[in-house]
Design an enzyme around this catalytic site. Structure first.
Site, PDB file in Angstrom:
ATOM      1  N   GLU A  48       0.276   1.330   8.564  1.00 33.35           N
ATOM      2  CA  GLU A  48      -0.453   1.370   9.824  1.00 33.35           C
ATOM      3  C   GLU A  48      -0.979  -0.045  10.069  1.00 33.35           C
ATOM      4  O   GLU A  48      -1.582  -0.634   9.163  1.00 33.35           O
ATOM      5  CB  GLU A  48      -1.624   2.356   9.727  1.00 33.35           C
ATOM      6  CG  GLU A  48      -2.311   2.482  11.062  1.00 33.35           C
ATOM      7  CD  GLU A  48      -3.501   3.446  11.067  1.00 33.35           C
ATOM      8  OE1 GLU A  48      -3.775   4.084  10.036  1.00 33.35           O
ATOM      9  OE2 GLU A  48      -4.148   3.512  12.120  1.00 33.35           O
ATOM     10  N   ARG A 274      -1.202   6.076  -6.413  1.00 33.13           N
ATOM     11  CA  ARG A 274      -1.635   4.792  -5.827  1.00 33.13           C
ATOM     12  C   ARG A 274      -1.893   3.790  -6.929  1.00 33.13           C
ATOM     13  O   ARG A 274      -2.319   4.155  -8.018  1.00 33.13           O
ATOM     14  CB  ARG A 274      -2.956   4.971  -5.081  1.00 33.13           C
ATOM     15  CG  ARG A 274      -2.866   5.691  -3.792  1.00 33.13           C
ATOM     16  CD  ARG A 274      -4.262   5.865  -3.226  1.00 33.13           C
ATOM     17  NE  ARG A 274      -4.707   4.669  -2.511  1.00 33.13           N
ATOM     18  CZ  ARG A 274      -4.463   4.468  -1.220  1.00 33.13           C
ATOM     19  NH1 ARG A 274      -3.796   5.359  -0.518  1.00 33.13           N
ATOM     20  NH2 ARG A 274      -4.889   3.393  -0.624  1.00 33.13           N
ATOM     21  N   LYS A 284      -7.862  -0.896   2.911  1.00 31.29           N
ATOM     22  CA  LYS A 284      -7.942  -1.807   4.043  1.00 31.29           C
ATOM     23  C   LYS A 284      -9.329  -1.781   4.677  1.00 31.29           C
ATOM     24  O   LYS A 284      -9.834  -2.804   5.116  1.00 31.29           O
ATOM     25  CB  LYS A 284      -6.886  -1.437   5.086  1.00 31.29           C
ATOM     26  CG  LYS A 284      -5.515  -1.960   4.728  1.00 31.29           C
ATOM     27  CD  LYS A 284      -4.494  -1.623   5.807  1.00 31.29           C
ATOM     28  CE  LYS A 284      -4.043  -0.203   5.676  1.00 31.29           C
ATOM     29  NZ  LYS A 284      -2.924   0.164   6.530  1.00 31.29           N
TER      30      LYS A 284
END
Ligand code: ATP
Ligand code: MG
Length: 565
Positions: A48, A274, A284
């Protein structure tokens, strides 16, 4: 998730790609190919564009592009740009640059979820017509109350049984801008009693009167990430949709969309753990906070665990890829020790970085028996093993050494240092012996006077008194001045965002030290930005990508010569 970092098992060569056993996703793909379930493997990396990529994304990039390479397939770069409020073109550009810098090229053009907005809209109409979607006017608070809890079922929205026609009219009003943001949403009609909260009539479309970086003002309704993600993969014919574990609970929903829409293909999703690194954060949102609050200089600050930060710090793309390949692709999240990343960085630099000399804490040495105007051009190999050519090292009467390499008095502990009456070898140069030294009013040693021992280039002194130590040096008349930035960890806590306190409380106030007036050998001033050197006896340093110039050389410390642990 475990709070304890896994220990750094960073010396084993078995961690390299060649001799690693297949990970579970590779095994699945091998089977799919053997059973002829897929003709061509298609993966994608779907960021994104709401921030810069970090080291966790690097793992995902290496995995997705690496699988495509390994199985002769293709990997798309697709921006999941469904939320214009948080996204920007600048992030799109930075992400493309990072992927290419890491050494990967996506198949065809860059893709965007927004390329498919017309199709998503058609599919929303399709679900409405099938009585599988409805416009809901519950407020966000009411909707969350109706959703229930993980332990108790939700209840049906009072708007759930609207007629198809009413829904079509209302959805058209959402689309035309007639209704205000927040007035209503389009929801899928699935199951308010499902034990999986994601299946409790999730949102498909919201009204958002925001300009979009790709589609401008064309839309004032935007699909939810969940409504877009799986269908994007279907449109692109992605065969193996790989994502992180937090999406495992969303898989039934993605499958529901795929089963209930006339999609051209049925992608399958696989989740892996992750990457988290100790002593830093990989989110982020949190990295953006560091940028917005001015804690760091920007997303590409060399202290940031972003791809562009690591690049600016002097980590090579190869080192980052080697690190990513060393990581397990597992079905659990884990915390990896920063030392493991640093091992690959140091290993790469030791093999490839040209050598040079720089003095960080300057002390002038005057070689009193050397003529004032004389300049001798000494040479040294740029690398001990690789054929990287030679450096030219002007030798002059006045030179600069490091303060730490001089002691007023001799002691056994410091026998390798320059001391009055004792000798050292200048690296790549002569042997000198200190005679005396001068101090300023504040008792600082400001100058050492020394004598050159003749005929000692590459050989021991003729009188048999060998120097014990070797010190690095730079000509005080031909060397250049430079700014050097040294870095420490950004956080003092090994798990800054996994405890009770806010992660910002664990910031290291000493993560950056700027040293002006360092001395570098003259050739370093002309170094190309981003070239990384081993400053002999000091560590690895990179010419700053943006700030370095021959008029004002600036080097960032990449990493020390040896691991601190
Ligand atoms: P963040 O939480 O940092 O914002 P994200 O998951 O929201 O990360 P996306 O842009 O959605 O970021 O991620 C793009 C891809 O990278 C996704 O497939 C995601 O699963 C993967 N990814 C993100 N963070 C990590 C990580 N720490 N380790 C491995 N893969 C990751
Ligand atoms: Mg995300």
């Amino acid at each position: 998730m475990s709070n304890t970092p896994t220990s750094a098992d960073a010396t084993a060569d078995s961690k390299t790609a060649e001799n690693k056993p297949a990970n579970f996703i590779e095994t699945i793909i091998e089977q799919d190919i053997a059973e002829q379930k897929v003709a061509k493997v298609i993966t994608r990396f779907p960021p994104e564009p709401n921030g810069f990529l970090h080291v966790g994304h690097a793992k995902s990039i290496c995995l997705n592009f690496g699988l495509a390479e390994k199985f002769d397939g293709e990997c798309n770069l697709r921006f999941d740009d469904t939320n214009p409020a948080k996204e920007e073109q600048a992030y799109v550009d930075a992400i493309k640059e990072d992927v290419q810098w890491l050494g990967f090229q996506w198949s065809g053009e860059v893709r965007y979820a927004s390329d498919y907005f017309d199709q998503f809209y058609e599919w929303a109409l399709y679900l409405i017509k099938e009585s599988k979607a409805y416009v809901c006017e519950l407020s966000p608070e009411q909707a969350s109350e109706y959703r229930g809890w993980a332990t108790s079922p939700g209840k049906d929205s009072p708007y759930r049984d609207r007629s198809v026609d009413d829904n079509l009219v209302l959805f058209e009003k959402m689309k035309s801008g007639e209704l205000e943001e927040g007035a209503c949403v389009l929801r899928a009609k699935i199951d308010m009693a499902s034990p999986n909260m994601n299946m409790r009539d999730p949102i498909l479309y919201r009204i958002r009167k925001a300009s979009h970086h790709q589609t401008g003002d064309k839309w004032c309704i935007y699909p939810s990430y969940d409504f877009a993600h799986g269908q994007e993969d279907a449109i692109e014919g992605v065969t193996h949709s790989i994502c992180t574990l937090e999406f495992a609970d969303h898989r039934p929903l993605y499958d529901w969309f795929i089963d209930n829409l006339p999609v051209p293909a049925k992608p399958k999703q696989y989740e892996f753990g992750r990457l988290n690194l100790n002593y830093t954060v990989t989110s982020k949102r949190k990295l953006k906070q560091l940028v917005d609050d001015g804690i760091v200089e920007g997303w590409n600050d060399p202290r940031m665990p972003t791809i562009s930060g690591m690049r600016r710090r002097g980590y090579s793309a190869q080192a980052v890829r080697n690190f990513c390949q060393s990581l397990a692709v597992a079905k659990t999240d884990g915390v990896v020790d920063m030392a493991q990343l640093e091992f690959f960085v140091r290993d790469d630099l030791n093999k490839n970085a040209p050598r040079a000399m720089a003095v960080l804490n300057p002390l002038k040495v005057v070689i009193t028996n050397y003529p004032e105007d004389k300049v001798e051009l000494l040479t040294a190999p740029a690398h001990p093993e690789l054929d990287l050519g030679e450096r030219s090292l002007p030798f002059t009467r006045e030179i600069i050494i490091d303060q730490d390499d001089f002691r007023e008095e001799y002691s056994g502990k410091f026998k390798k240092k320059l001391t009055p009456g004792k000798r050292v070898r200048l690296r790549n140069g002569y042997v000198i012996e200190a005679d005396d030294y001068e101090k300023d009013d504040a008792d600082n040693i400001v100058q050492v006077n020394a004598s050159l021992i003749p005929n000692t280039l590459g050989t021991d002194p003729e009188d048999g008194v060998k120097p014990k130590g070797v010190v690095h040096w730079v000509s005080a008349t031909h060397g250049k001045k430079a700014t050097i930035r040294k870095y420490d960890r950004l956080f003092t806590h090994e798990a800054p965002d996994r405890g009770e306190e806010d992660f910002m409380q664990h910031l290291n106030p000493h993560s950056l030290t700027i040293i002006e007036e360092c001395w570098i050998e003259p050739g370093l001033a002309d170094a190309k930005p981003e070239l990384c050197f081993q400053f002999e006896r000091e560590g690895y340093f990179v010419a700053d990508r943006y700030d370095h110039s021959s008029d004002h050389p600036v080097f960032n410390m990449t990493i020390g010569l040896r691991s601190q642990i």
